[in-house]
Design an enzyme around this catalytic site. Structure first.
Site, PDB file in Angstrom:
ATOM      1  N   GLY A 115       0.847  -1.195   0.000  1.00  0.00           N
ATOM      2  CA  GLY A 115       0.000   0.000   0.000  1.00  0.00           C
ATOM      3  C   GLY A 115       0.877   1.237   0.000  1.00  0.00           C
ATOM      4  N   THR A 172      -5.304   1.303   0.673  1.00  0.00           N
ATOM      5  CA  THR A 172      -4.871   2.522  -0.020  1.00  0.00           C
ATOM      6  C   THR A 172      -5.682   2.726  -1.294  1.00  0.00           C
ATOM      7  OG1 THR A 172      -2.632   2.253   0.840  1.00  0.00           O
ATOM      8  CG2 THR A 172      -2.885   3.651  -1.107  1.00  0.00           C
ATOM      9  N   GLN A 200     -10.817   7.445  -0.440  1.00  0.00           N
ATOM     10  CA  GLN A 200     -11.676   8.318  -1.242  1.00  0.00           C
ATOM     11  C   GLN A 200     -11.395   9.799  -0.996  1.00  0.00           C
ATOM     12  OE1 GLN A 200     -15.808   7.371  -0.509  1.00  0.00           O
ATOM     13  NE2 GLN A 200     -15.652   5.343  -1.413  1.00  0.00           N
ATOM     14  N   GLU A 245     -12.861  18.092   5.675  1.00  0.00           N
ATOM     15  CA  GLU A 245     -13.430  16.929   6.361  1.00  0.00           C
ATOM     16  C   GLU A 245     -13.589  17.268   7.831  1.00  0.00           C
ATOM     17  OE1 GLU A 245     -11.724  13.093   5.491  1.00  0.00           O
ATOM     18  OE2 GLU A 245     -11.414  13.625   3.406  1.00  0.00           O
ATOM     19  N   ASP A 274      -2.620  -8.917  10.137  1.00  0.00           N
ATOM     20  CA  ASP A 274      -1.480  -9.854  10.124  1.00  0.00           C
ATOM     21  C   ASP A 274      -0.194  -9.228  10.671  1.00  0.00           C
ATOM     22  OD1 ASP A 274      -3.318 -11.398   8.807  1.00  0.00           O
ATOM     23  OD2 ASP A 274      -2.318 -11.341   6.864  1.00  0.00           O
ATOM     24  N   HIS A 302     -16.124   4.659  10.873  1.00  0.00           N
ATOM     25  CA  HIS A 302     -16.508   5.735   9.953  1.00  0.00           C
ATOM     26  C   HIS A 302     -18.026   5.873   9.981  1.00  0.00           C
ATOM     27  CE1 HIS A 302     -16.913   8.222   6.418  1.00  0.00           C
ATOM     28  NE2 HIS A 302     -15.597   8.348   6.356  1.00  0.00           N
ATOM     29  N   ARG A 332     -15.353  12.469  13.783  1.00  0.00           N
ATOM     30  CA  ARG A 332     -16.001  11.214  13.399  1.00  0.00           C
ATOM     31  C   ARG A 332     -16.672  10.457  14.528  1.00  0.00           C
ATOM     32  NH1 ARG A 332     -11.897   8.655   9.033  1.00  0.00           N
ATOM     33  NH2 ARG A 332     -12.358  10.344   7.603  1.00  0.00           N
ATOM     34  N   HIS A 344     -13.344   1.208  10.449  1.00  0.00           N
ATOM     35  CA  HIS A 344     -12.681   1.876   9.328  1.00  0.00           C
ATOM     36  C   HIS A 344     -11.163   1.922   9.451  1.00  0.00           C
ATOM     37  CE1 HIS A 344     -12.317   4.659   6.020  1.00  0.00           C
ATOM     38  NE2 HIS A 344     -11.776   5.590   6.770  1.00  0.00           N
ATOM     39  N   ARG A 399      -8.354   9.694  14.977  1.00  0.00           N
ATOM     40  CA  ARG A 399      -7.645  10.155  13.776  1.00  0.00           C
ATOM     41  C   ARG A 399      -8.472  11.184  13.017  1.00  0.00           C
ATOM     42  NH1 ARG A 399      -7.485   8.522   8.111  1.00  0.00           N
ATOM     43  NH2 ARG A 399      -9.340   7.340   8.611  1.00  0.00           N
TER      44      ARG A 399
HETATM   45  P1  FAD Z   1      -2.716  -1.016   2.871  1.00  0.00           P
HETATM   46  O1  FAD Z   1      -2.879  -0.021   1.809  1.00  0.00           O
HETATM   47  O2  FAD Z   1      -3.960  -1.649   3.376  1.00  0.00           O
HETATM   48  O3  FAD Z   1      -1.742  -2.158   2.342  1.00  0.00           O
HETATM   49  C1  FAD Z   1      -1.490  -3.299   3.113  1.00  0.00           C
HETATM   50  C2  FAD Z   1      -0.653  -4.259   2.302  1.00  0.00           C
HETATM   51  O4  FAD Z   1      -0.170  -5.313   3.135  1.00  0.00           O
HETATM   52  C3  FAD Z   1      -1.386  -4.945   1.171  1.00  0.00           C
HETATM   53  O5  FAD Z   1      -0.556  -4.925   0.043  1.00  0.00           O
HETATM   54  C4  FAD Z   1      -1.578  -6.380   1.652  1.00  0.00           C
HETATM   55  O6  FAD Z   1      -1.607  -7.331   0.612  1.00  0.00           O
HETATM   56  C5  FAD Z   1      -0.319  -6.553   2.477  1.00  0.00           C
HETATM   57  N1  FAD Z   1      -0.433  -7.604   3.497  1.00  0.00           N
HETATM   58  C6  FAD Z   1      -1.238  -7.661   4.580  1.00  0.00           C
HETATM   59  N2  FAD Z   1      -1.012  -8.790   5.278  1.00  0.00           N
HETATM   60  C7  FAD Z   1      -0.040  -9.467   4.618  1.00  0.00           C
HETATM   61  C8  FAD Z   1       0.609 -10.700   4.823  1.00  0.00           C
HETATM   62  N3  FAD Z   1       0.327 -11.513   5.862  1.00  0.00           N
HETATM   63  N4  FAD Z   1       1.551 -11.096   3.929  1.00  0.00           N
HETATM   64  C9  FAD Z   1       1.867 -10.325   2.859  1.00  0.00           C
HETATM   65  N5  FAD Z   1       1.267  -9.135   2.620  1.00  0.00           N
HETATM   66  C10 FAD Z   1       0.335  -8.714   3.485  1.00  0.00           C
HETATM   67  N6  FAD Z   1      -7.019   7.667   4.582  1.00  0.00           N
HETATM   68  C11 FAD Z   1      -6.778   8.931   4.177  1.00  0.00           C
HETATM   69  O7  FAD Z   1      -5.801   9.543   4.617  1.00  0.00           O
HETATM   70  N7  FAD Z   1      -7.583   9.513   3.260  1.00  0.00           N
HETATM   71  C12 FAD Z   1      -8.667   8.905   2.730  1.00  0.00           C
HETATM   72  O8  FAD Z   1      -9.362   9.458   1.897  1.00  0.00           O
HETATM   73  C13 FAD Z   1      -8.963   7.594   3.166  1.00  0.00           C
HETATM   74  N8  FAD Z   1     -10.039   6.931   2.680  1.00  0.00           N
HETATM   75  C14 FAD Z   1     -10.213   5.619   3.037  1.00  0.00           C
HETATM   76  C15 FAD Z   1     -11.261   4.915   2.452  1.00  0.00           C
HETATM   77  C16 FAD Z   1     -11.427   3.574   2.732  1.00  0.00           C
HETATM   78  C17 FAD Z   1     -12.545   2.818   2.093  1.00  0.00           C
HETATM   79  C18 FAD Z   1     -10.539   2.929   3.630  1.00  0.00           C
HETATM   80  C19 FAD Z   1     -10.710   1.483   3.953  1.00  0.00           C
HETATM   81  C20 FAD Z   1      -9.515   3.637   4.226  1.00  0.00           C
HETATM   82  C21 FAD Z   1      -9.344   4.989   3.935  1.00  0.00           C
HETATM   83  N9  FAD Z   1      -8.315   5.710   4.504  1.00  0.00           N
HETATM   84  C22 FAD Z   1      -8.080   6.993   4.092  1.00  0.00           C
HETATM   85  C23 FAD Z   1      -7.322   5.046   5.335  1.00  0.00           C
HETATM   86  C24 FAD Z   1      -6.091   4.718   4.473  1.00  0.00           C
HETATM   87  O9  FAD Z   1      -6.525   4.380   3.186  1.00  0.00           O
HETATM   88  C25 FAD Z   1      -5.290   3.583   5.044  1.00  0.00           C
HETATM   89  O10 FAD Z   1      -5.032   3.788   6.393  1.00  0.00           O
HETATM   90  C26 FAD Z   1      -3.957   3.460   4.310  1.00  0.00           C
HETATM   91  O11 FAD Z   1      -4.182   3.386   2.933  1.00  0.00           O
HETATM   92  C27 FAD Z   1      -3.208   2.231   4.784  1.00  0.00           C
HETATM   93  O12 FAD Z   1      -2.077   2.070   3.994  1.00  0.00           O
HETATM   94  P2  FAD Z   1      -1.057   0.895   4.299  1.00  0.00           P
HETATM   95  O13 FAD Z   1      -0.001   0.989   3.289  1.00  0.00           O
HETATM   96  O14 FAD Z   1      -0.689   0.938   5.729  1.00  0.00           O
HETATM   97  O15 FAD Z   1      -1.936  -0.440   4.129  1.00  0.00           O
HETATM   98  C1  SIN Z   2     -13.308   9.479   3.780  1.00  0.00           C
HETATM   99  O1  SIN Z   2     -13.125   9.749   2.614  1.00  0.00           O
HETATM  100  O2  SIN Z   2     -14.318   9.777   4.407  1.00  0.00           O
HETATM  101  C2  SIN Z   2     -12.254   8.702   4.498  1.00  0.00           C
HETATM  102  C3  SIN Z   2     -11.144   9.584   4.827  1.00  0.00           C
HETATM  103  C4  SIN Z   2     -10.270   8.955   5.852  1.00  0.00           C
HETATM  104  O3  SIN Z   2     -10.595   7.919   6.415  1.00  0.00           O
HETATM  105  O4  SIN Z   2      -9.223   9.527   6.133  1.00  0.00           O
END
Ligand code: FAD
Ligand code: SIN
Length: 543
Positions: free
Chosen positions: A32, A61, A65, A134, A229, A250, A296, A357, A392
């Site tokens: 991500g 990621t 949105q 927001e 994990d 959320h 939130r 969320h 957050r």
């Molecule tokens: P992720 O993007 O979830 O990536 C995790 C990675 O780890 C994946 O590639 C997965 O395959 C890998 N993985 C997991 N477990 C294992 C394993 N055991 N072995 C190998 N690989 C593994 N935040 C904002 O700031 N702005 C927003 O607008 C926003 N909107 C959001 C909307 C939604 C619907 C959601 C769910 C979240 C939103 N968030 C937002 C929160 C934000 O998107 C996340 O907190 C952030 O993207 C997390 O990034 P990350 O790289 O930590 O994890």
């Molecule tokens: C949203 O778009 O409402 C999510 C934003 C976030 O979780 O940071």
């Protein structure tokens, strides 16, 4: 007291393994925003392997949105973003971390723009970035991409840069089972691939970027990968986990029976959407002066109150007063998802309710993304940096993923520069586990766990329900944790049980309400006793 019974997956010291081995200077687990940022930075000097349990771009990621909160508007200031973040965090943010993340934000966005990320502009003539608002932000400071597809814009730009980078290799559909800790230091991970089976990656430095754990809850906005994990692996490796009680819900997730719980971005409320109850009445002004743009936790609790008062399963989000063309260009993704369930948001109300969320807690890291276990780093949602405190602020997590991802990448390079040892292997034996699998329906346990967590450790908590969760989890752990699984479903279930147990334990301990943690039986914030973090030190498995 709890006996968490950790699954035993390997022991060090017996040279009996026949597993294939790979060697890399840097292993990044997760693709991500955090993992990709870390990999790109580390690759300036080092060879990097990224593993991801699904497709590379299948993660939270990709689904983001609303946008990225960042101080780029001339009317805005670092002080204001810092103040808003600290206020939302209700006394538990680490001020130094907040200052660093906020101040580093603009340069990280510059970096993304250089990689080709295209954020929305006010108009093509001026080229000025478009900002939205927001909850809890006192300025319009949230930049967005392709309307409501910001995460996709960020992830695609980072993935493209990774693909073009000769120092980075990637492996998808590759599940990390456990970290390998030898003599107290992390030396890589034990992994599993559908075709290859189990194998070992020995690494000079390992970065955990495995995201959150929304899948512990029946109602969630999170992608399927979010099963906690990384937190579970870090705990088993002996790291400290912090703030596990702070699960953010959320307020507005699409609620249609049978449909996936798709997020309806807070940015819609930032652009004027109104929350209405079963009777069509606007209710938020009676709960908070910021109405729909209150923090939130306030909006989620207010929605639940209305649902309880009206004995209704959901409330509604109303955007029918906004121009059709505007809605279609600003929120194309949401328009199209709702249309697929025959809801025309330009004319009809959107049924919504809260869902799990974001995980504020996770593997505790210092300002260099270090976990405390030598050579193990964490960033993104799986880490707990101290940025968010007890709540957050919307759109602060993509920002945190970028800042701490790059920090982790920078630090692993520095650490490798300081050492002059080649990456090497260690004698290792895979522990076959004790129990045999007989008649166990993993899907059933998983569904029951998600329902339990939603009912007993959700938006509202109390002693009675948390005890119910503790008892059920303890019973399930008894017969799941000692088993040896051969597929990701089993390992995920063990991780989910472990992380759920830690959430419940922390929620039981925190006898007050603060931020996203709301105890009906201790409804007040209690600074005297609880202006502090709850931490758990994991039980190591390695030699
Ligand atoms: P992720 O993007 O979830 O990536 C995790 C990675 O780890 C994946 O590639 C997965 O395959 C890998 N993985 C997991 N477990 C294992 C394993 N055991 N072995 C190998 N690989 C593994 N935040 C904002 O700031 N702005 C927003 O607008 C926003 N909107 C959001 C909307 C939604 C619907 C959601 C769910 C979240 C939103 N968030 C937002 C929160 C934000 O998107 C996340 O907190 C952030 O993207 C997390 O990034 P990350 O790289 O930590 O994890
Ligand atoms: C949203 O778009 O409402 C999510 C934003 C976030 O979780 O940071």
């Amino acid at each position: 007291m709890y006996n968490l019974i950790l699954p035993k997956r390997y022991v060090v010291g017996f040279d009996t393994t026949q597993l294939p081995e790979l060697f890399t200077e840097v292993l990044v687990i997760g693709s991500g925003v955090a993992g990709l940022s870390a990999a790109l930075e580390a690759s300036r000097e080092r060879g990097v392997l990224i593993v991801s349990k699904n497709k590379l771009g299948e993660n939270n990621t990709m689904h983001a949105q609303g946008g990225v909160a960042v101080v780029l508007s001339p009317e805005d200031s670092f002080q204001s973003h810092i103040k808003d973040t600290l206020e939302a965090g209700q006394g538990l943010c680490d001020r130094k971390v907040v200052e660093k993340v906020v101040r580093d934000g603009p340069s990280k966005i510059e970096g993304l723009l250089e990689l080709g990320a295209s954020f929305d502009r006010v108009d093509s003539a001026s080229g000025e970035l478009a900002f939205t608002k927001e909850g809890g932000h006192s300025h319009r400071r949230v930049i967005h991409g392709r309307g409501d597809s910001t995460g996709m814009v960020v992830e695609e730009a980072l993935l493209k840069a990774v693909e073009d980078n000769v120092r980075i290799s990637t492996m998808d559909h590759c599940f990390a089972i456990d970290l390998l800790v030898v003599e107290g230091a992390c030396r890589g991970a034990l992994l599993w691939h559908k075709q290859r089976g189990r194998f070992i990656v020995w690494a000079g430095e390992t970065i955990l970027a495995t995201g959150g754990c929304g899948q512990l809850y029946r109602e969630t906005t999170n992608s399927a990968v979010a099963t906690g994990d990384g937190m579970a692996m870090a705990y088993r490796a002996g790291a400290v986990l912090q703030d596990m009680e702070f699960v953010q819900f959320h307020p507005t997730t699409l609620y249609i029976a049978g449909a996936a719980r798709v997020l309806i971005t807070e940015a819609m409320r930032g652009e004027g959407a109104i929350l209405r109850n079963k009777w069509g009445e606007r209710f938020m002004p009676k709960y908070h002066p910021m109405a729909e743009l209150a923090p939130r936790d306030v909006v989620s609790k207010s929605i639940l109150q209305e649902m309880q008062d009206d004995e209704h399963t959901h409330v509604y989000l109303d955007v029918t007063h906004l121009p059709k063309e505007y809605l279609e260009s600003r929120f194309p993704n949401i328009c199209s998802i709702c249309a697929s369930f025959h809801i025309d948001i330009t004319k009809e109300l959107i049924p919504v309710r809260p869902s799990a969320h974001y995980m504020i807690g996770g593997a505790k890291v210092d300002n260099k993304a270090r976990t405390g276990i030598p050579h193990l780093y964490a960033c993104g949602e799986t880490a707990c940096t101290g940025l968010h405190g007890a709540n957050r602020l919307g759109s602060n997590s993509l920002l945190e993923g970028l800042v701490y991802g790059y920090k982790a990448g920078e630090e692993v390079s520095l650490s490798l520069n300081r050492r002059h040892r080649r990456v090497t292997s260690y004698p290792l034996k895979i522990d076959a586990g004790a129990g045999r699998l007989r008649g166990m329906n993993l899907e059933d346990i998983r569904d029951s766990l998600k329902s339990l967590m939603w009912r007993c450790a959700g938006v509202e908590r109390d002693e009675e329900h948390l005890k119910e969760a503790e008892d059920a989890l303890s019973q399930w752990r008894e017969y799941v944790m000692d088993k040896e699984f051969h597929t990701a479903e089993g390992w995920e279930l063990q991780n989910m049980l472990l992380v759920s147990s830690l959430i419940v334990m922390a929620a039981q301990q925190r006898k007050e309400s603060r931020g996203v943690h709301y105890r009906k039986d201790y409804a007040q914030r209690d600074d005297q006793n609880w202006k502090r973090h709850i931490t758990f030190r994991g039980q190591g498995l390695g030699a």
